[in-house]
Design a protein around this motif. Structure first.
Motif, short mmCIF file in Angstrom:
data_model
loop_
_atom_site.label_atom_id
_atom_site.label_comp_id
_atom_site.label_asym_id
_atom_site.label_seq_id
_atom_site.Cartn_x
_atom_site.Cartn_y
_atom_site.Cartn_z
N GLU A 62 -2.19 -5.70 -5.26
CA GLU A 62 -3.29 -6.64 -5.47
C GLU A 62 -2.89 -8.06 -5.03
N MET A 63 -1.67 -8.44 -5.35
CA MET A 63 -1.19 -9.76 -4.94
C MET A 63 -1.10 -9.88 -3.43
N ALA A 64 -0.69 -8.80 -2.77
CA ALA A 64 -0.61 -8.81 -1.31
C ALA A 64 -1.99 -8.94 -0.69
N ILE A 65 -2.99 -8.22 -1.29
CA ILE A 65 -4.37 -8.31 -0.79
C ILE A 65 -4.90 -9.73 -0.95
N ALA A 66 -4.60 -10.35 -2.09
CA ALA A 66 -5.07 -11.71 -2.33
C ALA A 66 -4.43 -12.69 -1.34
N ARG A 67 -3.15 -12.48 -1.04
CA ARG A 67 -2.46 -13.36 -0.10
C ARG A 67 -3.06 -13.22 1.30
N VAL A 68 -3.40 -12.00 1.70
CA VAL A 68 -4.02 -11.78 3.00
C VAL A 68 -5.38 -12.50 3.06
N SER A 69 -6.15 -12.36 1.99
CA SER A 69 -7.47 -13.01 1.96
C SER A 69 -7.35 -14.51 2.09
N ALA A 70 -6.37 -15.10 1.38
CA ALA A 70 -6.18 -16.55 1.43
C ALA A 70 -5.76 -17.02 2.81
N THR A 71 -4.83 -16.32 3.41
CA THR A 71 -4.38 -16.75 4.74
C THR A 71 -5.45 -16.54 5.80
N GLU A 72 -6.27 -15.48 5.64
CA GLU A 72 -7.37 -15.27 6.59
C GLU A 72 -8.40 -16.40 6.50
N ARG A 73 -8.70 -16.84 5.27
CA ARG A 73 -9.65 -17.95 5.12
C ARG A 73 -9.10 -19.23 5.74
N GLN A 74 -7.81 -19.47 5.53
CA GLN A 74 -7.20 -20.66 6.11
C GLN A 74 -7.20 -20.58 7.63
N LEU A 75 -6.95 -19.41 8.17
CA LEU A 75 -6.96 -19.24 9.62
C LEU A 75 -8.36 -19.44 10.18
N GLU A 99 0.84 -1.20 0.00
CA GLU A 99 0.00 0.00 0.00
C GLU A 99 0.88 1.26 0.00
N ARG A 100 1.93 1.24 0.83
CA ARG A 100 2.83 2.39 0.89
C ARG A 100 3.59 2.58 -0.41
N GLU A 101 3.97 1.49 -1.03
CA GLU A 101 4.69 1.58 -2.30
C GLU A 101 3.82 2.18 -3.39
N VAL A 102 2.56 1.85 -3.39
CA VAL A 102 1.63 2.41 -4.38
C VAL A 102 1.47 3.91 -4.15
N ALA A 103 1.33 4.31 -2.87
CA ALA A 103 1.17 5.73 -2.57
C ALA A 103 2.40 6.53 -3.02
N ARG A 104 3.58 5.98 -2.73
CA ARG A 104 4.81 6.68 -3.13
C ARG A 104 4.94 6.73 -4.65
N ALA A 105 4.60 5.63 -5.31
CA ALA A 105 4.71 5.60 -6.77
C ALA A 105 3.75 6.59 -7.42
N GLU A 106 2.53 6.74 -6.82
CA GLU A 106 1.57 7.69 -7.37
C GLU A 106 2.09 9.13 -7.26
N GLU A 107 2.75 9.45 -6.12
CA GLU A 107 3.31 10.80 -5.94
C GLU A 107 4.43 11.07 -6.95
N MET A 108 5.28 10.07 -7.11
CA MET A 108 6.40 10.24 -8.03
C MET A 108 5.92 10.29 -9.47
N ALA A 156 3.65 -1.40 -9.08
CA ALA A 156 3.36 -1.24 -7.65
C ALA A 156 1.92 -1.62 -7.35
N ARG A 157 1.01 -1.24 -8.22
CA ARG A 157 -0.41 -1.58 -8.02
C ARG A 157 -0.64 -3.09 -8.11
N VAL A 158 0.07 -3.75 -9.06
CA VAL A 158 -0.06 -5.22 -9.17
C VAL A 158 0.46 -5.90 -7.91
N ALA A 159 1.56 -5.39 -7.38
CA ALA A 159 2.12 -5.96 -6.15
C ALA A 159 1.14 -5.80 -4.99
#
Length: 536
Positions: free
Chosen positions: A306-319, A278-287, A301-304
């Motif tokens: 989305e992948m992080a959000i998907a990984r969080v969703s998967a691990t939350e479901r497993q938990l 999320e922070r990387e996307v914000a910084r990339a948008e400013e630059m 940065a935006r693709v990265a």
């Protein structure tokens, strides 16, 4: 002593011996015309003996008596049986009997037996005062059962000689077998008339009761573990609800205990990576706004992210999945325990849970079944399979139950007819579903099944329980009188609803032994009679 008087005494002695030889000993009583040493003893012995069997008002009357003569005592040996229950007649043990002679001119004479001679037997003594035709009726009054039985038309003769001369010649016909009332009353005995009934065509098959698909489940240990002391312990027959915890298993291996910790660590890492993205996307948008980086770098940065959000969703479901199967408390490593919950409403049909025991992964611990509905699987031989392709229902019996069960469109349904013949048994399975609200029927019970073909036939029939196997021949016992029966071989046809078509061997209205036929068959094989004879 005159030769005539001597001849009379000899004749009386022969008749008395003959009576005893046939098991009807009337010691010390006036039954069957044997007066107790009275003046008319010799004359009484010459009177013909009569008998009658009648059914009325839920009663069976079997009565033996000497021909009625004006002024002569005629003891009526009346055997009364409570015949209201078709699955078993009962001996009458209470009451009094009134015998009534009603003459053609309307006059009536009554004779009362205030109590039983012994269980089942009353002996009112009739002493007519005038000759002629009359109707003989017996009225039983008592707490157990009451009713009136008409014994039929009788003749009161003016003299013994008239009674003797009017006696019909002894008929010669098929031989009968005895089964005395004392024997009948000691076993489950009943009779039923052969009658014309509407029968459903059917096919016989063997079957088995099974749980309905999806209404039975087994719960096994998911991991090697220990059953904690103090946890739930299910027992056989316990009623359970869907989702109810039945048993807990605490893992005993490090790997099993670390599974939850690993998932939690992966979930935390995924959340951290999402924050970084999320922070990387914000910084990339400013630059990108300052035209310091190309748009391609912003898209990466935006693709990265989305992948992080998907990984969080998967691990939350497993938990969430892990937490739904673990209690989060217990005595295992890390305090984790697996909870085995009932997947359906039902009862526990198997339970092998010992607190403190160590179990290996895959061990069956609990089985649950919903017995409110069952499947009846009938194995139909391939030759009969085409007849039951559209079977509307079935009737079946199981060991331990005297009644027959039925499944049809009203009480259940046909589920399926197999499309393949079993190569080993050469049968085709046919499935029916039926209600079992009281749980009386149990999965695993074997059944004798009659599958209806949809055809009906109107035919003479007898109760199926009346048919016994006699050296490979289907046989029934037809009543000749209250204590004598004809053994008849029949040719059975359609079987339906506890009745079987009799193509020959019996006539409409003839009564057959519907309960106790097997005992009667055994008595004919052994010649058994009660040790006390048939004393009245």
């Amino acid at each position: 002593m005159s030769r005539l008087h001597l001849l009379s005494l000899v004749l009386a002695s022969v008749l008395a011996v003959s009576c005893k030889e046939h098991g009807h000993d009337h010691e010390g009583e006036a039954a069957h015309g044997h007066d107790e040493g009275g003046a008319h003893g010799a004359a009484e012995a010459e009177r013909p003996d009569l008998s009658v069997t009648a059914y009325q008002d839920g009663l069976e009357l079997f009565m033996e008596y000497p021909a009625l003569v004006v002024g002569q005592p005629s003891p009526l040996v009346a055997h009364f049986t409570d015949a209201r229950a078709p699955d078993g007649f009962k001996v009458v043990t209470k009451g009094k009997v009134t015998a009534a002679l009603r003459y053609a001119d309307g006059t009536e004479e009554r004779f009362v037996a205030e109590k039983l001679l012994r269980d089942g037997i009353f002996k009112p003594e009739v002493r007519p005062t005038k000759s002629g035709q009359a109707t003989l009726t017996l009225r039983l009054e008592g707490e157990q059962v009451a009713g009136t039985v008409e014994a039929g038309k009788v003749t009161v003769y003016p003299t013994v000689a008239a009674a003797v001369s009017a006696a019909p010649p002894e008929a010669v016909g098929e031989s009968s077998v005895p089964f005395l009332k004392e024997q009948q009353w000691k076993t489950q005995y009943a009779t039923a008339p052969a009658e014309v009934r509407v029968l459903q065509g059917g096919v016989r098959a063997n079957g088995e009761l099974k749980p309905v698909a999806g209404q039975a489940a087994e719960l096994s240990a998911p991991v090697a573990g220990r059953i904690p002391v103090g946890g739930p312990v299910p027992h056989l027959g316990q009623v359970v609800k869907k989702g109810e915890v039945l048993v807990r298993v605490v893992p005993t291996t490090v790997a099993g205990a670390m599974d939850l910790a690993t998932v939690e660590m992966e979930a935390a890492r995924a959340r951290a990576e999402q924050g970084l993205a999320e922070r990387e996307v914000a910084r990339a948008e400013e630059m990108f706004s300052a035209k310091a980086i190309p748009e391609k770098q912003l898209d990466a940065a935006r693709v990265a992210r989305e992948m992080a959000i998907a990984r969080v969703s998967a691990t939350e479901r497993q938990l969430t999945l892990y937490r739904s199967t673990q209690s989060g408390s217990g005595g295992g490593v890390g305090g984790a325990a697996f909870e085995l919950r009932s997947p359906l409403d039902g009862v526990v049909s198997f339970a092998e849970v010992m607190p403190g025991a160590v179990v290996v992964a895959g061990t069956r611990l609990v089985s649950v079944i919903n017995p409110s509905r069952l499947w009846l699987e009938a194995k139909v031989y391939e030759a009969d399979a085409p007849k039951v392709e559209r079977s509307p229902g079935a009737a079946f019996t199981v060991a331990g139950f005297t009644r027959e069960f039925t499944v049809d469109e009203k009480s259940g349904r046909r589920v399926a007819v197999g499309s393949v013949v079993d190569s080993a048994t050469r049968t085709v399975p046919v499935l029916f579903e039926l209600p079992n609200p009281d749980g009386a029927l149990k999965p695993g019970m074997f059944a004798k099944v009659t599958l209806f073909t949809g055809e009906t036939v109107r035919a003479l029939a007898v109760p199926e329980a009346a048919v016994v196997d006699d050296n490979g021949r289907p046989t029934v016992f037809v009543m000749e009188g209250g204590e004598s029966f004809f053994k008849r071989v029949i040719r059975p046809g359609v079987r339906s609803g506890g009745w079987v078509q009799a193509l020959d061997g019996v006539k409409e209205g003839e009564r057959v032994v519907s309960r106790g036929a097997y005992e009667l068959k055994l008595s004919t094989a052994t010649g058994a009679i009660p040790e006390h004879g048939h004393q009245h």
